[in-house]
Design a protein around this motif. Structure first.
Motif, PDB file in Angstrom:
ATOM      1  N   ASP A 139       0.837  -1.194   0.000  1.00 65.97           N
ATOM      2  CA  ASP A 139       0.000   0.000   0.000  1.00 65.97           C
ATOM      3  C   ASP A 139       0.876   1.250   0.000  1.00 65.97           C
ATOM      4  O   ASP A 139       1.898   1.309   0.697  1.00 65.97           O
ATOM      5  CB  ASP A 139      -0.894   0.038   1.245  1.00 65.97           C
ATOM      6  N   ASP A 140       0.481   2.238  -0.782  1.00 66.88           N
ATOM      7  CA  ASP A 140       1.194   3.520  -0.829  1.00 66.88           C
ATOM      8  C   ASP A 140       0.602   4.418   0.255  1.00 66.88           C
ATOM      9  O   ASP A 140      -0.485   4.969   0.106  1.00 66.88           O
ATOM     10  CB  ASP A 140       1.018   4.161  -2.211  1.00 66.88           C
ATOM     11  N   VAL A 141       1.335   4.553   1.370  1.00 63.46           N
ATOM     12  CA  VAL A 141       0.838   5.342   2.504  1.00 63.46           C
ATOM     13  C   VAL A 141       1.608   6.654   2.655  1.00 63.46           C
ATOM     14  O   VAL A 141       1.549   7.293   3.701  1.00 63.46           O
ATOM     15  CB  VAL A 141       0.914   4.521   3.818  1.00 63.46           C
ATOM     16  N   PRO A 155       7.977   6.064   5.043  1.00 63.55           N
ATOM     17  CA  PRO A 155       7.144   5.054   4.365  1.00 63.55           C
ATOM     18  C   PRO A 155       7.911   4.309   3.261  1.00 63.55           C
ATOM     19  O   PRO A 155       7.709   3.105   3.075  1.00 63.55           O
ATOM     20  CB  PRO A 155       5.988   5.874   3.784  1.00 63.55           C
ATOM     21  N   LYS A 175      -2.239   2.765  -4.535  1.00 65.18           N
ATOM     22  CA  LYS A 175      -3.328   3.350  -3.756  1.00 65.18           C
ATOM     23  C   LYS A 175      -4.647   2.758  -4.247  1.00 65.18           C
ATOM     24  O   LYS A 175      -5.012   2.950  -5.413  1.00 65.18           O
ATOM     25  CB  LYS A 175      -3.341   4.872  -3.905  1.00 65.18           C
TER      26      LYS A 175
END
Length: 296
Positions: A139-141, A155, A175
């Motif tokens: 996941d792109d956080v 991240p 995302k």
């Protein structure tokens, strides 16, 4: 790996052992700074204009005053290579922070930026570029302004570590299933001879090598599409590759344990690797396509 002795600071060149951070340095306490990593081949910068241009754009975006004008920055970076006697393949790391001042979230008044740059040997990862690597998805956080090359990389660090713990080279970020980029590189999907990659919006880094990938595609009549793809699309890819200043053009052969295409570097990736080597002036004996390089 050689670590060269002379470091460029905002005032002068100093010995590496003499570098001391002030206790209240905003880069350390807030990640309040920007950086660039610039590739060097045979003692010469590659894509220096692109990197310096992005450095100043990042600085403007976060309202940091760069200590040098552009023409002076070029001169000092050249001096850094000369002073260290760099003749081979290397990388230069350049960082600028808002400066040193009593800790407060608001910008300090009348505080000069801190700048330093250093150079390290960096041989080309020829075997990985020749044979290909694996990746995982994460996941792109990250924050929404990834176009700024800032020091806020936690991240990215966690994603890269997750990849390492699973025996992979890179983490592909997404995302809600839409692929953005990787933890430290841009990523590309190839289908029916056409290249797809996430548009250069604020939520990805506008990679310097990414710009050249688009130019190489145009040069070779390969369709280049700034169009996002999904994690679920990867299973249908003919090829997948990534790009960065240190990884160049790197084939990805597996993602989350699933084979991409036929499991070998594909013809589009190979074409772009050749274009990169030609533009960067890589000599024949260091080419990934050279039998001599394969035995180095």
């Amino acid at each position: 790996m050689t670590i060269y002795n002379h470091i460029l600071t905002e005032n002068d060149f100093i010995e590496q052992d003499d570098l001391r951070y002030p206790f209240e340095e905003r880069g350390l306490q807030f990640g309040d700074g920007i950086y660039e990593v610039i590739r060097v081949y045979d003692g010469k910068y590659y894509l220096i204009d692109e990197h310096v241009g992005r450095l100043y754009r990042s600085a403007a975006a976060v309202k940091i005053n760069v200590p040098y004008k552009k023409e002076d920055m070029y001169k000092r970076l050249d001096e850094l290579l000369e002073k260290n006697g760099v003749e081979g393949d290397a990388k230069v790391y350049l960082q600028i922070t808002r400066g040193s001042a009593p800790r407060d979230h608001a910008f300090p008044a009348d505080t000069d930026a801190n700048l330093y740059a250093y150079v390290k040997d960096l041989p080309r990862p020829t075997e990985l570029m020749r044979e290909g690597v694996t990746a995982i998805t994460q996941d792109d956080v990250r924050w929404d302004w990834c176009y700024i090359k800032s020091l806020n990389l936690l991240p990215n660090v966690l994603a890269k570590q997750a990849a390492k713990e699973q025996g992979s080279f890179e983490a592909i970020l997404h995302k809600n299933g839409e692929v953005t980029e990787c933890s430290s590189s841009n990523v590309y999907y190839v289908r029916d001879g056409s290249v797809y990659t996430h548009p250069a919006k604020k939520n990805i880094l506008h990679g310097c090598v990414r710009m050249r990938i688009e130019a190489f595609c145009n040069q070779e009549n390969i369709e280049f599409n700034e169009a996002p793809f999904l994690v679920e699309d990867i299973q249908y890819a003919d090829e997948l590759f990534l790009s960065s200043s240190t990884a160049e053009v790197m084939p990805i052969l597996k993602v989350d344990g699933q084979t991409v295409g036929d499991g070998t570097p594909g013809p589009v990736t190979r074409t772009l690797q050749k274009c990169y080597e030609q533009e960067a002036g890589i000599p024949e004996n260091k080419s990934i396509f050279s039998s001599q390089s394969a035995t180095d």
